[in-house]
Design a protein around this motif. Structure first.
Motif, PDB file in Angstrom:
ATOM      1  N   MET A  17      21.200  30.900  -5.272  1.00  0.00           N
ATOM      2  CA  MET A  17      21.166  29.860  -4.236  1.00  0.00           C
ATOM      3  C   MET A  17      21.203  28.487  -4.900  1.00  0.00           C
ATOM      4  SD  MET A  17      18.258  29.301  -1.401  1.00  0.00           S
ATOM      5  CE  MET A  17      17.989  27.617  -0.910  1.00  0.00           C
ATOM      6  N   ARG A  64      19.166  22.346  -2.965  1.00  0.00           N
ATOM      7  CA  ARG A  64      19.518  21.370  -1.938  1.00  0.00           C
ATOM      8  C   ARG A  64      18.398  20.361  -1.845  1.00  0.00           C
ATOM      9  NH1 ARG A  64      19.950  24.064   3.472  1.00  0.00           N
ATOM     10  NH2 ARG A  64      18.939  25.807   2.485  1.00  0.00           N
ATOM     11  N   ILE A  80      15.722  18.335  -0.139  1.00  0.00           N
ATOM     12  CA  ILE A  80      15.037  18.685   1.086  1.00  0.00           C
ATOM     13  C   ILE A  80      15.218  17.587   2.127  1.00  0.00           C
ATOM     14  CG2 ILE A  80      12.717  18.980   2.036  1.00  0.00           C
ATOM     15  CD1 ILE A  80      12.177  20.816  -0.321  1.00  0.00           C
ATOM     16  N   PRO A 117      15.146  30.265  -5.694  1.00  0.00           N
ATOM     17  CA  PRO A 117      14.405  29.228  -4.985  1.00  0.00           C
ATOM     18  C   PRO A 117      12.946  29.134  -5.402  1.00  0.00           C
ATOM     19  CG  PRO A 117      15.047  30.987  -3.478  1.00  0.00           C
ATOM     20  CD  PRO A 117      15.706  31.254  -4.780  1.00  0.00           C
ATOM     21  N   GLY A 118      12.410  30.116  -6.078  1.00  0.00           N
ATOM     22  CA  GLY A 118      11.039  30.004  -6.557  1.00  0.00           C
ATOM     23  C   GLY A 118      10.024  30.621  -5.622  1.00  0.00           C
ATOM     24  N   TYR A 119       8.809  30.696  -6.115  1.00  0.00           N
ATOM     25  CA  TYR A 119       7.722  31.286  -5.338  1.00  0.00           C
ATOM     26  C   TYR A 119       6.645  30.235  -5.115  1.00  0.00           C
ATOM     27  CZ  TYR A 119       4.131  34.480  -3.764  1.00  0.00           C
ATOM     28  OH  TYR A 119       3.187  35.107  -3.009  1.00  0.00           O
ATOM     29  N   ALA A 150       8.248  31.181  -1.198  1.00  0.00           N
ATOM     30  CA  ALA A 150       9.366  30.711  -0.381  1.00  0.00           C
ATOM     31  C   ALA A 150       8.837  29.637   0.568  1.00  0.00           C
ATOM     32  CB  ALA A 150       9.956  31.871   0.418  1.00  0.00           C
ATOM     33  N   MET A 151       9.658  28.610   0.824  1.00  0.00           N
ATOM     34  CA  MET A 151       9.188  27.513   1.664  1.00  0.00           C
ATOM     35  C   MET A 151      10.180  27.145   2.759  1.00  0.00           C
ATOM     36  SD  MET A 151       6.881  24.922  -0.417  1.00  0.00           S
ATOM     37  CE  MET A 151       8.089  23.995  -1.242  1.00  0.00           C
TER      38      MET A 151
END
Lengths: 139, 124
Positions: free
Chosen positions: A1, A4, A6, A33-35, A37-38
């Protein structure tokens, strides 16, 4: 991904993204996107941030706002299997995590609230009254 | 025939679901499964055993303000679903479940006849 920005007005993030799109080098923090998720959203009166971080207690989160940047960090402890047990599947994220969100300029720091429910950390950052659009009546 | 295929594709799109991350740990008396289902309230969680299939499903309920405009979404589906096949020695009728802070904990015991028994090795 792909990364982007924010917030569209986050100029630095936008420039960084443009540059990366040109030379094709991914973020130093990885392409994922990492941990946790947001999800992020805005209303005229607030910025709403949702972090999907199950298996924590409210005390285990560290939420900070500094210089217009919201940082969520903490540590998810691993499950300790009983002695002699075998782990067949281990997909959970465990260990320390940290995620950063740049906030818009019009935030009101003193009225930020955070709550943890069903494994989702919800942070609500209020926006200043002045920035909220007001309808001007035409005489 | 092609119509059938299209229909099925549409159906699967409607039922699009996220796959929850799991941990599966086995000990002598059974299996413990932990599943990450953040955003699912207890009432919206369903676990059922059909034959030798264990199916877990959950619906997200995020009470965001009605006038909120989403800017960034990494979680963009409203359901979780995952199924596992239970092996014969597991007792699907005796599954117990706990749910706390978005983590489901399922205990699937081994059937009585499958409990471990120590076999003495005789020296000859």
């Amino acid at each position: 991904m792909h990364y982007r920005g924010i917030f569209p007005r986050d100029l630095f993030a936008e420039l960084e993204r443009l540059q990366r799109d040109y030379d094709g080098s991914p973020s130093i923090r990885g392409a994922a996107p990492g941990y946790p998720a947001m999800n992020v959203g805005t209303t005229p009166k607030s910025v709403e941030v949702y972090a999907f971080a199950p298996g924590m207690t409210p005390e285990e989160f560290d939420v900070q706002v500094e210089n217009g940047v919201l940082t969520i960090s903490g540590e998810r402890k691993d499950i300790v299997p009983p002695e002699g047990a075998t782990r067949h599947i281990g997909e959970h994220f465990t260990g320390r995590f940290r995620r950063v969100v740049s906030l818009p300029d019009d935030i009101e720091l003193n009225s930020t609230t955070a709550s943890y429910r069903d494994g989702v950390l919800h942070i609500c950052v209020a926006r200043r009254e002045a920035a909220q659009s007001r309808r001007i009546s035409v005489q | 025939m092609s119509e059938k295929v299209v229909k099925r594709e549409n159906a699967s799109e409607e039922n699009a679901a996220m796959r929850p991350a799991v941990q599966v740990v086995e000990d002598a008396t059974g299996i413990t499964l932990y599943a990450d289902l953040p955003g699912v309230p207890k009432e919206k969680l369903s676990i059922h055993v059909e034959g030798d299939n264990l199916i877990m499903e959950g619906e997200l309920e995020i009470n965001s303000p009605p006038n909120m405009e989403a800017i960034h979404a990494e979680v963009d589906l409203s359901r979780y679903r995952r199924a596992f096949t239970l092996s014969r020695e597991l007792d699907g009728d005796k599954v117990t479940a706990g749910f706390r802070h978005g983590v489901l904990e399922l205990r699937i015991p081994k059937a009585e006849h499958a409990q471990p028994r120590r076999i003495e090795v005789q020296a000859t």
